[in-house]
Write a protein that holds these residues in place. Structure first.
Motif, PDB file in Angstrom:
ATOM      1  N   ILE A 212       0.824  -1.215   0.000  1.00 31.10           N
ATOM      2  CA  ILE A 212       0.000   0.000   0.000  1.00 31.10           C
ATOM      3  C   ILE A 212       0.857   1.264   0.000  1.00 31.10           C
ATOM      4  CG2 ILE A 212      -1.642   1.333   1.402  1.00 31.10           C
ATOM      5  CD1 ILE A 212      -3.095  -1.218   2.023  1.00 31.10           C
ATOM      6  N   ILE A 213       2.051   1.207   0.588  1.00 30.50           N
ATOM      7  CA  ILE A 213       2.932   2.380   0.602  1.00 30.50           C
ATOM      8  C   ILE A 213       3.240   2.876  -0.815  1.00 30.50           C
ATOM      9  CG2 ILE A 213       5.293   3.139   1.076  1.00 30.50           C
ATOM     10  CD1 ILE A 213       5.141   1.657   3.721  1.00 30.50           C
ATOM     11  N   PRO A 214       3.691   2.016  -1.741  1.00 27.09           N
ATOM     12  CA  PRO A 214       3.935   2.525  -3.103  1.00 27.09           C
ATOM     13  C   PRO A 214       2.672   3.005  -3.787  1.00 27.09           C
ATOM     14  CG  PRO A 214       4.225   0.137  -3.029  1.00 27.09           C
ATOM     15  CD  PRO A 214       4.134   0.610  -1.614  1.00 27.09           C
ATOM     16  N   PHE A 215       1.520   2.398  -3.456  1.00 26.13           N
ATOM     17  CA  PHE A 215       0.249   2.858  -4.018  1.00 26.13           C
ATOM     18  C   PHE A 215      -0.035   4.292  -3.598  1.00 26.13           C
ATOM     19  CE2 PHE A 215      -1.338  -0.908  -5.945  1.00 26.13           C
ATOM     20  CZ  PHE A 215      -2.458  -0.509  -6.658  1.00 26.13           C
ATOM     21  N   SER A 216       0.129   4.567  -2.307  1.00 27.48           N
ATOM     22  CA  SER A 216      -0.133   5.915  -1.805  1.00 27.48           C
ATOM     23  C   SER A 216       0.832   6.917  -2.416  1.00 27.48           C
ATOM     24  CB  SER A 216      -0.027   5.937  -0.273  1.00 27.48           C
ATOM     25  OG  SER A 216      -1.015   5.128   0.315  1.00 27.48           O
ATOM     26  N   ALA A 217       2.110   6.522  -2.527  1.00 22.88           N
ATOM     27  CA  ALA A 217       3.101   7.397  -3.152  1.00 22.88           C
ATOM     28  C   ALA A 217       2.760   7.633  -4.616  1.00 22.88           C
ATOM     29  CB  ALA A 217       4.492   6.792  -3.023  1.00 22.88           C
TER      30      ALA A 217
END
Length: 259
Positions: A212-217
């Motif tokens: 989810i971190i790369p998605f949010s970024a």
């Protein structure tokens, strides 16, 4: 799991995260994107990217649906993973419509009908997160409330600073919605990872966080470049989505293997 089986999981099972698999996912995303960009013609590259952009969320949705079937007699977990499956299927349909508008019809894809499927993505992911977390923990201490409130606000402030000079149109306000819900989902995932870090699902939740971190970024970068310059399929931001999808798939695989 039978109807009479309590909805509990064992305390600890050793199931380490494979750094080789994480490295392979990242390397594959980079190789696919830049290899396709340099070695394929523009039309072939757009076709390959389009297919990959559609297939990735749909495969993730199928993986989540597979986990949901394991909990068919569990109201909480069945609903949680069914929501996650629907979320990624919606994302896949949204990608199909986005590509249809932008690269087939040559019309603006953001905002468009595609957003009818992108809009429910993060709310459904949040339902998944809340259902899972609430089963194990229902109370928040004051420190948790503070940081869980601060992180989404900080992300929103960052985005508003980046996009301050853009026109206040439907695209701008829809971008704010996406950034808000993605930052809340990121916050809930971090909290979920902290809740489960010592338990059987700790590794799966940590992987979900990494997905989810790369998605949010990617959302933060995408909505900024879309409103400022215009998005193209060859933009490196795609790498974050590719890696995010497949790390989530790995998280779901890890979940299935553990339980």
């Amino acid at each position: 799991m039978s109807k009479n089986t309590p909805e509990v999981v064992p305390d600890k099972i050793d199931s380490p995260i494979s750094l080789k698999i994480i490295t392979l996912i990242i390397a594959s995303a980079i190789s696919f994107h830049f290899g396709g960009y340099f070695f394929l013609g523009s039309e072939d590259f757009e076709l390959a990217t389009s297919i990959f952009s559609i297939a990735s969320p749909l495969i993730t949705g199928i993986a989540a649906a597979t986990i949901a079937t394991r909990y068919i007699f569990s109201k909480i977990f069945f609903r949680a993973y069914l929501c996650l499956a629907i979320a990624y299927v919606c994302a896949g349909i949204g990608e199909i419509l986005f590509i249809l508008y932008d690269y087939v019809l040559g019309e603006p894809a953001f905002p468009s009908v595609a957003d009818l499927f992108f809009i429910p993505f993060y709310p459904l992911v949040l339902v998944h997160l809340v259902l899972n977390i609430s089963f194990f923990r229902t109370k928040f201490n004051p420190k948790t409330i503070i940081w869980m409130s601060t992180l989404p606000i900080a992300i929103m402030i960052l985005y508003l600073n980046l996009a301050w000079g853009t026109e206040r149109d439907a695209q701008f306000f829809l971008s704010i919605y996406y950034i808000a819900v993605s930052s809340i989902a990121l916050t809930m995932t971090i909290y979920g990872a902290s809740v489960f870090r010592q338990g059987v699902l700790g590794k799966a939740w940590l992987l979900l966080l990494f997905g989810i971190i790369p998605f949010s970024a990617a959302d933060l970068i995408y909505y900024y470049i879309e409103t400022e310059y215009g998005y193209t399929l060859d933009h490196p931001v795609n790498l974050l989505w590719y890696a995010g999808y497949w790390i989530v798939i790995y998280a779901l695989y890890k979940h299935k293997k553990i339980l």
